[in-house]
Design an enzyme around this catalytic site. Structure first.
Site, PDB file in Angstrom:
ATOM      1  CG  ASP A  24      31.468   1.904  15.237  1.00 24.56           C
ATOM      2  OD1 ASP A  24      31.642   2.918  16.070  1.00 24.56           O
ATOM      3  OD2 ASP A  24      30.990   0.810  15.610  1.00 24.56           O
ATOM      4  CG  ASP A  45      45.509  -0.148   8.738  1.00 20.73           C
ATOM      5  OD1 ASP A  45      44.677   0.553   8.756  1.00 20.73           O
ATOM      6  OD2 ASP A  45      46.772   0.242   8.996  1.00 20.73           O
ATOM      7  CG  HIS A  64      25.727   0.889  17.459  1.00 19.93           C
ATOM      8  ND1 HIS A  64      25.781   0.304  18.785  1.00 19.93           N
ATOM      9  CD2 HIS A  64      26.994   1.012  16.980  1.00 19.93           C
ATOM     10  CE1 HIS A  64      27.043  -0.184  18.821  1.00 19.93           C
ATOM     11  NE2 HIS A  64      27.998   0.573  17.819  1.00 19.93           N
TER      12      HIS A  64
HETATM   13  N1  AG3 Z   1      33.327   3.966  18.552  1.00 23.52           N
HETATM   14  C1  AG3 Z   1      33.423   5.120  18.782  1.00 23.52           C
HETATM   15  C2  AG3 Z   1      33.622   5.479  20.360  1.00 23.52           C
HETATM   16  C3  AG3 Z   1      33.917   6.912  20.589  1.00 23.52           C
HETATM   17  C4  AG3 Z   1      33.887   6.930  22.058  1.00 23.52           C
HETATM   18  N2  AG3 Z   1      34.816   8.027  22.438  1.00 23.52           N
HETATM   19  C5  AG3 Z   1      34.781   8.611  23.872  1.00 23.52           C
HETATM   20  N3  AG3 Z   1      34.047   7.988  24.713  1.00 23.52           N
HETATM   21  N4  AG3 Z   1      35.770   9.400  24.140  1.00 23.52           N
HETATM   22  C6  AG3 Z   1      32.673   2.840  19.313  1.00 23.52           C
HETATM   23  C7  AG3 Z   1      32.385   1.579  18.916  1.00 23.52           C
HETATM   24  C8  AG3 Z   1      31.019   1.442  19.149  1.00 23.52           C
HETATM   25  N5  AG3 Z   1      30.752   0.497  17.927  1.00 23.52           N
END
Ligand code: AG3
Length: 273
Positions: A153, A135, A62
């Site tokens: 994110d 969305d 983050h």
């Molecule tokens: N956002 C992206 C996570 C990607 C993880 N990918 C993977 N492990 N292949 C995650 C949300 C966190 N706030």
């Protein structure tokens, strides 16, 4: 008997974590949601079986997703977070003196589960935060106002799933139009060391931005342990326009900022704009 969670990535790679306990397994209309407690990383959120965050290393992800973009814009006030239903990205954005943060996540159940099992991750009660369940493709298309920073994110673009349309040329163009003059967009990416071709494709989809930079940081629970991000900027270069942060951090620093944008030679040749 030992229980192991095995995350597969692409078809030739797995990562295994020893599980203490399965805390939650459920299905929203969009995806499977699970929370497991692991010996090494504490509680982990899985969406469709893929690690999204762990209690122990979420700060690395983050902080690196949020701060490089926030220090590249000279005075970010309005920020949109696409996805981020666990609240971690919003927490880091809200440490900056912003006036408004809109978090647009498509899945209300992810938010609910995270608020229950990861209450320390999000800053849900901050009055500057507005949560919209929608969305983001539709939300941004309809949105009448512009943002200084857009932070993506989301889940992975591959395999095709909930997030696929967020990585399209059309969405990035729309996002560009919804950014102010010095606007910055940042997105989490695939690990380029595993998957250079797909990162190259996403890079090309971001073509509308005059300045693109790939950067990277450690996230031990993601495949390969090194994750990448793309920062797309209308005007300012993150390497020269950055300003220092007015609060302490655990991973991000000015030295890390510089280091993160320094790429190994084989990537540097490809990701240059
Ligand atoms: N956002 C992206 C996570 C990607 C993880 N990918 C993977 N492990 N292949 C995650 C949300 C966190 N706030």
């Amino acid at each position: 008997m030992d229980l192991w969670y095995v995350q597969s990535y692409l078809k030739d790679y797995t990562m295994g974590l020893k599980v203490k306990e399965t805390l939650f397994v459920g299905k929203s209309p969009l995806q499977e949601i699970a929370v497991i407690d692991t010996c090494l990383y504490g509680k982990i959120l899985l969406l469709d079986g893929v690690v999204q965050l762990s209690e122990r290393d979420e700060f690395m992800y983050h902080e690196m997703l949020v701060h490089p973009a926030m220090v590249t814009h000279p005075h970010p006030e309005r920020v949109c977070i696409v996805g981020g239903g666990d609240g971690g990205a919003a927490r880091e954005v809200l440490r900056h003196p912003v006036s408004e943060v809109v978090l647009v996540d498509i899945d209300a159940e992810v938010i609910e589960v995270c608020r229950k099992y990861f209450p320390q991750v999000g800053s849900w009660d901050d009055p500057r935060l507005q949560v919209v369940v929608d969305d983001a493709v539709k939300y941004i298309a309809r949105c009448k106002t512009q943002f200084d920073v857009i932070i993506m994110d989301s889940t992975d673009p591959f395999p095709r799933g909930v997030a696929e349309s967020l990585f399209s040329k059309e969405f990035f163009r729309d996002a560009y139009d919804h950014l102010t003059e010095e606007g910055v967009l940042v997105s989490q990416m695939e690990p380029p060391f595993f998957d250079r071709e797909r990162v190259e494709m996403l890079w090309r989809n971001l073509d509308v931005f005059p300045l693109l930079r790939l950067y990277w940081g450690m996230v031990p629970t993601y495949p390969g342990g090194v994750w990448s991000y793309i920062l797309a900027s209308k005007k300012n270069d993150p390497l020269t326009s950055m300003k220092p942060l007015p609060f302490p951090t655990r991973y991000y620093s000015q030295a890390i900022h510089q280091a993160a944008f320094t790429l190994p030679v084989f990537l540097e040749e490809m990701f240059r704009k």
